[in-house]
Design a protein around this motif. Structure first.
Motif, short mmCIF file in Angstrom:
data_model
loop_
_atom_site.label_atom_id
_atom_site.label_comp_id
_atom_site.label_asym_id
_atom_site.label_seq_id
_atom_site.Cartn_x
_atom_site.Cartn_y
_atom_site.Cartn_z
N ILE A 172 30.51 -9.52 40.04
CA ILE A 172 31.95 -9.59 40.78
C ILE A 172 33.10 -8.81 40.25
O ILE A 172 33.58 -7.99 40.86
N PRO A 173 33.31 -8.89 38.82
CA PRO A 173 34.38 -8.07 38.31
C PRO A 173 34.18 -6.69 38.19
O PRO A 173 35.06 -5.75 38.33
N ASP A 174 32.77 -6.31 38.11
CA ASP A 174 32.31 -4.97 38.18
C ASP A 174 32.83 -4.38 39.34
O ASP A 174 33.56 -3.38 39.48
N THR A 175 32.42 -4.74 40.52
CA THR A 175 32.97 -4.34 41.81
C THR A 175 34.33 -4.36 42.08
O THR A 175 35.11 -3.45 42.75
N ALA A 206 29.90 -4.64 26.26
CA ALA A 206 29.88 -3.59 26.10
C ALA A 206 30.35 -2.59 27.43
O ALA A 206 31.08 -1.71 27.29
N HIS A 207 29.63 -3.24 28.30
CA HIS A 207 29.78 -2.55 29.80
C HIS A 207 31.54 -2.46 30.23
O HIS A 207 32.12 -1.69 30.55
N PHE A 208 31.94 -3.69 29.81
CA PHE A 208 33.36 -4.09 30.47
C PHE A 208 34.31 -3.46 29.50
O PHE A 208 35.45 -2.96 29.81
N ALA A 209 33.66 -3.40 28.23
CA ALA A 209 34.71 -2.74 27.11
C ALA A 209 34.90 -1.25 27.73
O ALA A 209 36.10 -0.81 27.66
N LEU A 210 33.68 -0.71 28.11
CA LEU A 210 33.91 0.91 28.48
C LEU A 210 34.31 1.09 29.55
O LEU A 210 35.30 1.93 29.92
N LEU A 211 34.64 -0.07 30.65
CA LEU A 211 35.44 0.19 31.88
C LEU A 211 36.88 0.12 31.53
O LEU A 211 37.57 0.90 32.08
N GLU A 212 37.24 -0.84 30.62
CA GLU A 212 38.70 -1.01 30.19
C GLU A 212 39.05 0.27 29.71
O GLU A 212 40.18 0.72 30.08
N ALA A 213 38.38 1.03 28.70
CA ALA A 213 38.49 2.44 28.24
C ALA A 213 38.82 3.21 29.32
O ALA A 213 39.94 4.11 29.29
N VAL A 214 37.91 3.41 29.97
CA VAL A 214 37.97 4.35 31.30
C VAL A 214 39.21 4.32 32.07
O VAL A 214 40.03 5.16 32.33
N ALA A 243 41.88 -1.87 34.81
CA ALA A 243 41.80 -1.97 33.27
C ALA A 243 41.74 -3.48 32.61
O ALA A 243 41.44 -4.19 32.16
N GLU A 244 42.94 -4.35 33.55
CA GLU A 244 43.21 -5.48 33.31
C GLU A 244 41.95 -6.34 33.73
O GLU A 244 41.40 -7.56 32.95
N ALA A 291 37.08 -9.52 31.97
CA ALA A 291 35.72 -9.99 31.96
C ALA A 291 34.85 -9.78 30.69
O ALA A 291 33.69 -10.24 30.97
N GLN A 292 35.50 -9.47 29.78
CA GLN A 292 34.61 -9.20 28.44
C GLN A 292 34.43 -10.70 27.96
O GLN A 292 35.38 -11.30 27.19
#
Length: 560
Positions: free
Chosen positions: A244-247, A276-284, A262-263, A268-269
């Motif tokens: 859900i947060p990914d989408t 690690a997936h959501f940390a990468l999304l936050e960085a991106v 990013a927020e 979601a972390q």
């Protein structure tokens, strides 16, 4: 189990499966195959076990062996085609099914399976015919009803709502069918009905992320400023579901709302497999929104060495002007995935920024970019425009695309059944062959020329209508193609104004979030009835224009 019969191995495999030991069940079947290599039943059972475990290619191989050993048992071929389709090898699946057509065409399962394989291969007319045949044999077969309904909307059939209504009577709990019904209603102009259905789905199935995304598109189309607020409700109701947060993140980022994305990624972390997936999304998304310090701190703490991470950090290093580090990361990415279009597109930018002579080899060779007149009869373009204007009358601005303003036709344009679109498709394929024949010679190291002499086909096709007021395409790539395109059907007069470059196609200008001062490699003045073709590894976008109308058709080329 020396001396054991095939049945002994089958029973041992069944016992292991009943106890939940999938791996043990497969081991028993493989032992049986070693003892009885010419037993088709053991091969077939192994294929089903492998397919259950998601090993579709291996499953297809076992079903093929079973069919070779027992060619009169067409269920082996049917299951082989199911495995091939699951493995993304749908054209092979159709070929296998064609070998048993005469003896199996009276079987509903065969016909339904054939329909799915044809649909996956892009043969929509054949898919409709095979699903219809399955339903004549077995009117309430759920998979055939679902497949036929989906084909109806993909082909643009006027009675798509009726197909979904029929399927829902048999399978009323299927959220994909309800979403299809909503799409069919939306096409017919019943936007309120579509919105009601999707709100109900979001309420009853908050983890159905495809539905959440489509609801966001419907809400955005009607002008809702907070078009994605239902994601928050869904996340509260199913807090353990990372999809859900990914989408949600990706839906916001699709409209350049990267700071908000990013927020969401930060919130979601939680400790676990997806941290690690959501940390990468936050960085991106932090980097894309201009918060480079935040992105840098996150990248420094990541130990995820996935291809996705390497590619995204290379992008971050480019943004910071750290060209040596970006080059090392891109080298690592392309060593792992030599055909990765996303990495090649960044390497193009890096090489041009640093004056590397290899940039000429990558995108500067004569023939890689061509503007060709469409091969077709006089009047084809005008006839196509008339049909496309009808389609755009009910088309939305989709989420997750490069479009900034305007509308884009739904689904895959050349899966539709209108004869003029079929003719346009054939004309494009003929023009594409002219492009191929004028490319530089085969080069196994080049992301496009390595595929120069292989089989090509279209994957994805759509039309875009822009109407001025600053409408444009943001710079983007199509990472799953090898050749990208733009066919110019209607153009505003200002495209041709001297020195304006309004509505032009720019190839090689970096996306805005990189903040790099690099002019496009090529700027193409559109020409009516002409097709621009270029490597998919080139970032491309369009300049804005102020008035009138611009209609194009685009597609991606992939290899067979």
């Amino acid at each position: 189990m020396t001396g054991s019969t095939p049945q002994d191995f089958l029973e041992k495999a069944a016992a292991a499966l009943q106890s939940g030991d999938q791996a043990g069940s497969l081991r028993a079947l493989r032992s049986g195959i070693r003892s009885h290599p010419k037993n088709a039943e053991l091969r077939h059972a192994a294929g089903r076990a492998l397919l259950t475990q998601g090993k579709a290619d291996d499953a297809a191989e076992q079903f093929a062996e079973a069919f070779a050993l027992a060619p009169n048992h067409h269920e082996h071929a049917v299951d082989q085609s199911i495995a091939l389709t699951a493995a993304g090898r749908s054209r092979e699946a159709v070929e296998v099914l064609a070998t048993i057509e005469q003896q199996a065409r009276g079987d509903a399962q065969y016909c339904s399976t054939r329909g799915k394989a044809e649909r996956s291969a892009g043969n929509m007319e054949a898919a409709a015919q095979w699903y219809d045949r399955a339903l004549r044999i077995e009117p309430n077969r759920p998979k055939a009803l679902t497949g036929r309904a989906n084909v109806a909307i993909e082909r643009g059939e006027p009675r798509a709502v009726r197909h979904f209504d029929r399927a829902l009577k048999v399978d009323p709990g299927n959220p994909y069918l309800w979403m299809g019904m909503a799409q069919a209603l939306d096409v017919e102009g019943d936007h309120k009905g579509a919105l009601i259905i999707m709100r109900q789905i979001a309420d009853q199935a908050p983890g159905f992320t495809d539905g959440l995304r489509y609801l966001a598109q419907l809400r955005h189309a009607r002008g809702d400023e907070d078009f994605a607020s239902h994601f928050a409700t869904a996340a509260q109701r199913v807090p353990q579901d990372p999809n859900i947060p990914d989408t949600w993140c990706k839906t916001l980022a699709a409209l350049d709302l990267t700071a908000e994305a990013a927020e969401i990624a930060a919130a979601a972390q939680k400790p676990g497999a997806t941290e690690a997936h959501f940390a990468l999304l936050e960085a991106v998304y932090a980097g894309a929104s201009g918060d480079n310090e935040r992105a840098e701190a996150i990248f420094a703490g990541l130990d995820n060495e996935s291809l996705d991470r390497v590619r995204h950090e290379a992008r971050h290093r480019l943004r910071l002007g750290q060209f040596d580090a970006a080059g090392r990361l891109l080298d690592a990415a392309l060593q792992r995935a030599p055909g990765d279009i996303g990495a090649w597109s960044l390497r193009d930018i890096l090489w041009r920024l640093t004056g590397d002579e290899r940039a000429q080899w990558l995108h500067g060779q004569d023939g890689l970019v061509q503007l060709r007149e469409l091969v077709g009869r006089d009047g084809l373009v005008d006839d196509a425009v008339a049909e496309l204007r009808t389609l755009h009358a009910t088309a939305p601005m989709p989420l997750g695309q490069s479009l900034r303003g305007g509308t884009q036709t739904r689904g895959t344009l050349f899966h539709r059944s209108e004869s003029i679109l079929l003719e346009l498709h054939r004309a494009i394929l003929a023009t594409l062959e002219e492009y191929r024949s004028n490319l530089p010679q085969h080069d196994p190291a080049h992301p496009l020329l390595r595929h120069r002499d292989t089989g090509w086909r279209l994957a994805g096709s759509w039309s875009v209508r822009l109407t001025g007021r600053g409408d444009h395409h943001a710079a983007h790539i199509h990472p799953h193609g090898i050749v990208s395109s733009a066919l110019y059907l209607v153009l505003p007069d200002e495209v041709h104004e001297p020195g304006s470059r309004k509505g032009w196609l720019e190839l090689g200008r970096p996306p805005r979030d990189l903040g790099l001062d690099l002019e496009p490699l090529i700027a193409i003045e559109p020409r009516h009835g002409h097709l621009a073709l270029f490597p998919s590894s080139l970032y491309h976008g369009t300049t804005a224009f102020d008035s009138a109308e611009r209609i194009t058709v685009a597609f991606d080329v992939v290899t067979d």
